[in-house]
Scaffold this motif. Structure first.
Motif, PDB file in Angstrom:
ATOM      1  N   HIS E 215       0.824  -1.213   0.000  1.00  0.00           N
ATOM      2  CA  HIS E 215       0.000   0.000   0.000  1.00  0.00           C
ATOM      3  C   HIS E 215       0.859   1.266   0.000  1.00  0.00           C
ATOM      4  O   HIS E 215       0.485   2.279  -0.588  1.00  0.00           O
ATOM      5  CB  HIS E 215      -0.969  -0.008   1.185  1.00  0.00           C
TER       6      HIS E 215
ATOM      7  N   HIS F  70     -10.134  -4.902  -5.674  1.00  0.00           N
ATOM      8  CA  HIS F  70     -10.071  -5.690  -4.438  1.00  0.00           C
ATOM      9  C   HIS F  70      -9.891  -4.754  -3.239  1.00  0.00           C
ATOM     10  O   HIS F  70     -10.604  -4.866  -2.255  1.00  0.00           O
ATOM     11  CB  HIS F  70      -8.916  -6.690  -4.539  1.00  0.00           C
ATOM     12  N   HIS F  71      -8.958  -3.838  -3.352  1.00  0.00           N
ATOM     13  CA  HIS F  71      -8.735  -2.915  -2.228  1.00  0.00           C
ATOM     14  C   HIS F  71      -9.718  -1.758  -2.297  1.00  0.00           C
ATOM     15  O   HIS F  71      -9.962  -1.220  -3.366  1.00  0.00           O
ATOM     16  CB  HIS F  71      -7.299  -2.381  -2.264  1.00  0.00           C
ATOM     17  N   HIS F 103     -13.380  -6.856  -0.581  1.00  0.00           N
ATOM     18  CA  HIS F 103     -12.044  -6.994   0.003  1.00  0.00           C
ATOM     19  C   HIS F 103     -11.973  -8.275   0.846  1.00  0.00           C
ATOM     20  O   HIS F 103     -11.826  -9.361   0.301  1.00  0.00           O
ATOM     21  CB  HIS F 103     -11.720  -5.722   0.812  1.00  0.00           C
ATOM     22  N   GLY F 189      -2.273 -11.400   0.464  1.00  0.00           N
ATOM     23  CA  GLY F 189      -2.050  -9.990   0.810  1.00  0.00           C
ATOM     24  C   GLY F 189      -1.074  -9.817   1.949  1.00  0.00           C
ATOM     25  O   GLY F 189      -0.007 -10.430   1.970  1.00  0.00           O
ATOM     26  N   HIS F 232       2.550  -9.097  -1.515  1.00  0.00           N
ATOM     27  CA  HIS F 232       1.138  -8.753  -1.359  1.00  0.00           C
ATOM     28  C   HIS F 232       0.457  -8.848  -2.732  1.00  0.00           C
ATOM     29  O   HIS F 232      -0.598  -9.481  -2.871  1.00  0.00           O
ATOM     30  CB  HIS F 232       1.054  -7.318  -0.814  1.00  0.00           C
ATOM     31  N   GLU F 236      -2.251 -11.933  -4.121  1.00  0.00           N
ATOM     32  CA  GLU F 236      -3.651 -11.546  -4.336  1.00  0.00           C
ATOM     33  C   GLU F 236      -4.049 -11.609  -5.807  1.00  0.00           C
ATOM     34  O   GLU F 236      -5.184 -11.941  -6.133  1.00  0.00           O
ATOM     35  CB  GLU F 236      -3.903 -10.140  -3.771  1.00  0.00           C
TER      36      GLU F 236
HETATM   37 FE   LIG Z   1      -4.545  -6.771   0.088  1.00  0.00          FE
END
Ligand SMILES: [Fe+2]
Ligand SMILES: [Fe+2]
Ligand SMILES: [Fe+2]
Ligand SMILES: [Fe+2]
Ligand SMILES: [Fe+2]
Ligand SMILES: [Fe+2]
Lengths: 260, 260, 260, 260, 260, 260
Positions: E215, F70-71, F103, F189, F232, F236
């Motif tokens: 992120h 997804h996020h 999510h 993730g 991550h 995913e």
């Molecule tokens: Fe994630």
């Protein structure tokens, strides 16, 4: 209306000189709300109490590209963008309307919303009502009737009044044509919480503010505090109109009123 | 008025059968507020919306020894006993007046304050507005004008109305003599918070409750929810009068109204 | 006893000069507890460690109309008034007995409860034990036996002692007739929490305070701190008696002791 | 003493069958405290109320390699290892002494510390004092003098007693040789908080527990609850000795008592 | 290696002069972690980034009796001592190895870990990145390629890079042989949180730190901030090696590196 | 690509049948993120891991009018709309692109991101890793080399590996061509927090997840847990590609991949 070479950042600079952001109380959501390129030339400036959906729609319809409001767009933060907030943001963003707010800093600052009310009632020996600068406390020389008349003429036609008789009695007991010094507290917007009424009852004879509700009214009655509810709208728009003039004088343009 | 062999605990037993304490929402300060020997014979029973100082004084002057109020004496707890609270407690204790409150349990219970409103507006298919039992949601068959007339006759003479035109339009667009099924939500007392308005806007055409303030009004306008502010007092006293009759019928005595 | 023209506010003024409210630690419930008209003439003044039910009853029976206590009437606030609190408040209010407390401000202030103990043990080079002014730390010149004898004579007949042998050993190892400088900490009332014992163990040889419990005793043993539990009552009443004399001298009246 | 092929995990298994960990109240620091290889053969088992520094030293000196204590080594967690904690951990780790605690689970469980007290006083109709299983409440058939005698013989020589006269009066007013059914509550260890005393006063005539402090004593007096402070140590060690026997019978070895 | 008459407290004194404890940010677990007698003579001093199990084992095997680590042994406190923590503490305590940490105070202090990085990149006009002293912000004169080369040579062979092209473009657009002043921020250890990246993006062209996650990478891309992840290990060990030399010079002994 | 009569609400209905919203862990910001009229016909559907600025720009450029990610767009809520968030929202709103996220419900659901990984590694006896449904734990029959090869082929080319040798040793000690049952945990993730590593170390031989940082790596080493950081993104996107196919099969259209 047409503005020569005025950019958002110029308007913001003036607002922040008039109502310094550092005056705002902690946690208040002031400043740039929605935007955007602050270097673009601004054609039309709008002003409103609330960034409501109808205000935002009017701003778009009237070609406003910089919108100043007293109330921020949000008090509590969000993380999805749907419904009314979607509608507002969509209009603002599609039309590249900058939204900027000065809230408690405009309440507190010199010549701000509370100073405007203190001037309106010709208060003397004016002090801050709260240590943080909110509200004003001063001496009114006249009868309670005089206060009510000013309120009806400039703030709202039908104010709600609590405990008028207590102040009237004070007036009647004083000599000198019923003229008497009354301690008057004012607080623009929502000032009639139970906490505020309790606090103000220790200093003031009369308290003028907005948004009186049932439990606050009962408390004021119990404490013998005379309260005039001039309305959240009424007590804020009076000073907001003056602020509008300050901007107009500074920029030499006419602002577009959108909800007052 | 004279009551034969009625003790505080008997009155409390009736109240708690009518408005079971376990219905109250968490944190509500219900039940015995001030007292006292519950086995003493009671001569006179008073009833009021608020245990305000003036209600307490009247209770004493009229010889009330059991006082029922809808609102509790305190929401937030205290640990010193001065000022208005000292005055109230002193009168109640010196005169051995028992003070007892049923608040949200009386709002929620069968035939309680919200059921009373649902009956007043002849709502059909009535459900709880909130899962905890507060408020009612039902179908009103008639015009918006009909709703307003009932409100003015039974709740308050001058209700504040928001977005009337939206519901009127619905009526005009429906056939059958402007009669139409409207979804009506009611909530006795303070129901016009922004949170409530947001929630109710998802179900109802019209929302009748009390204590509308500026930001709630703006939100209702934005959401297109028609709101009728019948007043905190008005929306609660209507059902409280009926509750008074229930007690009177049960005990076969007349209660003394102290603030309605 | 009879007092000429003494009002509650005069007594309070003296107390607050002696034990300034601003010395109290944050959150302490000091000052006016129950009252009332402070301008009424006072006939009899009572003094007690605790505003217990039996003290309040005695105060009434002896005609006390101003009651001073070291401990406040409540630590945690309440919002219903029933049971023992109802009984106490009823007696105080019916009989218009003013209740006033000076708690940690009286512990901390000059000539207050802790200074009284420091004087009793003839401590030298006395400092605050805690930065907030609570407790005292000083030098005792003598044997541990001397400290114990003072405690038994003036504080409590049967003090609980932990780790006496550690201090005795220090005495025995010193020359000069077993006379030795011992670092002594005192804290009136409840001072024997584990946190306090841990803290004090870094500075003192002997710690005199009250309310020793099991886990604190174990901790003191582990840390090798000599602790004398003189009792919460004993360590506070000693200085309270002196404070009683200060008031008596100032007002030139005799106070009525209610629990010591 | 010598144990054939007994491992830490076997002892733990027995303890956890006797005092199931899931009985412990939330946040209690029970179970394995310090260790280590649980598969090693154990030579000597120690038992104590507290894992104090002196207990730990004795454990080492007596060759204990599995130490059971009722109280956990820590209530509040730490993140540096110095001072007394360093000393304790160093001794335990250097000597590979496993430390294991059963605290509120041993208070609560069948035949645990509270059941032991209920048996000692021959209580009948025994129930949990608290819903979580802590404490016991039952009927004692006899005089208050009988209760006191049992306490002095088995718990502590000099118990502190509050409000004895209230229970004595009950006895005197009853016929049948002063024998009377008394409602007795017991709670091993620290049970004399103000909260507990308030709670117990609603059910019991006599409350036996430990660690009475000043404010709790005053409260008990006000509430008219007869309290016997048998000491935190006394009220726990009585049952702990029985638990010691349970382990000894099960493992067929003798345990080494370290602080009782 | 052999040290003449050096005690733990002497080493600690030097460390605390170099990296004053009061510089550490609030809540950081710095200082003495495990110990012990600080007056014992020290034979061998170890140094490591982490007090990991393998470091602790190596320390024992190499005869270290004073171990310095940058990271504390625990961030969150514990109250049972089992598993890996048991293993570590057992080794440290059995072998009387003192463990001492300087964490954010060593990051912040003069010639500490962040100053070391600022020197490595020859930054000019260096300031604190954060008001609390963490990180550094300065001017790098050269190309992005130069920065990357220094990173690869001294910090880590394979750094992760985000938005290199943005800085490269800046270089290409500047004259003077691609040499340009770049604003570079550095933060030793974990500096690549989303919050930090957001903050740094307002000041810097390039941000060098460690522990980049998904992120944070996305956020850096969005904000157009060039990030170099040199690794938590790499960005801290560089300065730690220099700190090792400072100690060696001061004590005139060689330290034993345990994980770098 | 062209979709006949597909509306946003139809797509959402499918997604919510596949990944029921009620599966999401508390506080997760799932569902409709930005929008809008859900009854409008949709021309093009986009899919991405992140609603990053570049994804949003691509979505606009490719004519996407429904974007699945997804996020979520935000974890922490906001109340002003400036900078990157302004840019994203402006593009989405101007172009009336609906943004919708699934999510943790997509992580947890049947055939979701974690099930996809469990299938990829042919795990047997698969269970939830956490009680809330996150992660999977199962048996892998093969060598550690096999696991690594699958990871490199399908998840990421250069995974970071910790403690490989521990698992290799297990393999070497087993017979049957180095084939052995390994307990494998996976979590799509960010799964490599210290808390997770500590938890997983109690059940698994190998743990495959993303976002390994320094302190987690040290902890895994200490606990002897073999960790594979597949990224991550990698852990995913593998399942997200399968989810893309599920949508395509259901709607019979091709989705536009925007960041994978
Ligand atoms: Fe994630
Ligand atoms: Fe306002
Ligand atoms: Fe109400
Ligand atoms: Fe005290
Ligand atoms: Fe205990
Ligand atoms: Fe670090």
């Amino acid at each position: 209306m047409h503005i020569k070479d005025v950019k958002s950042k110029d308007i913001i600079k003036f607002i922040e000189t008039f109502a310094p952001p550092e005056l705002a109380i902690e946690g208040d959501n002031i400043g740039l709300q929605v935007g955007g390129n602050l270097n673009r030339d601004i054609e039309k400036i709008g002003i409103a109490l609330d960034p409501s959906l109808s205000v935002v729609k009017k701003a778009k319809n009237k070609g406003v590209d910089f919108l100043f409001t007293h109330h921020p767009i949000l008090k509590d933060p969000i993380r999805t963008f749907t419904g009314v907030m979607y509608e507002k943001l969509k209009i603002l963003m599609e039309n590249e309307i900058i939204l900027y707010s000065a809230h408690t800093n405009l309440d507190i600052c010199k010549n701000g919303l509370n100073d405007a009310l203190a001037d309106l009632y010709h208060l003397k020996d004016v002090k801050y009502l709260y240590d943080n600068g909110l509200g004003r406390l001063g001496i009114f020389n006249g009868t309670f009737e005089d206060i009510l008349n000013i309120t009806k003429e400039y703030i709202t036609k039908n104010p709600t009044v609590v405990n008028a008789e207590i102040v009237n009695n004070k007036n009647n007991n004083s000599k000198n044509n019923n003229k008497k010094d009354l301690k008057v507290a004012i607080l623009s917007g929502y000032g009639l919480s139970q906490k505020s009424i309790n606090y103000v009852s220790k200093f003031a004879d009369v308290y003028i503010s907005g948004d009186l509700t049932h439990h606050s009214k009962i408390l004021a009655e119990e404490l013998g505090l005379c309260v005039i509810d001039g309305g959240h709208y009424g007590t804020e728009v009076y000073g907001l109109k003056l602020f509008k003039k300050y901007i107009e004088d500074y920029l030499n343009v006419e602002l577009i009123s959108l909800d007052f």
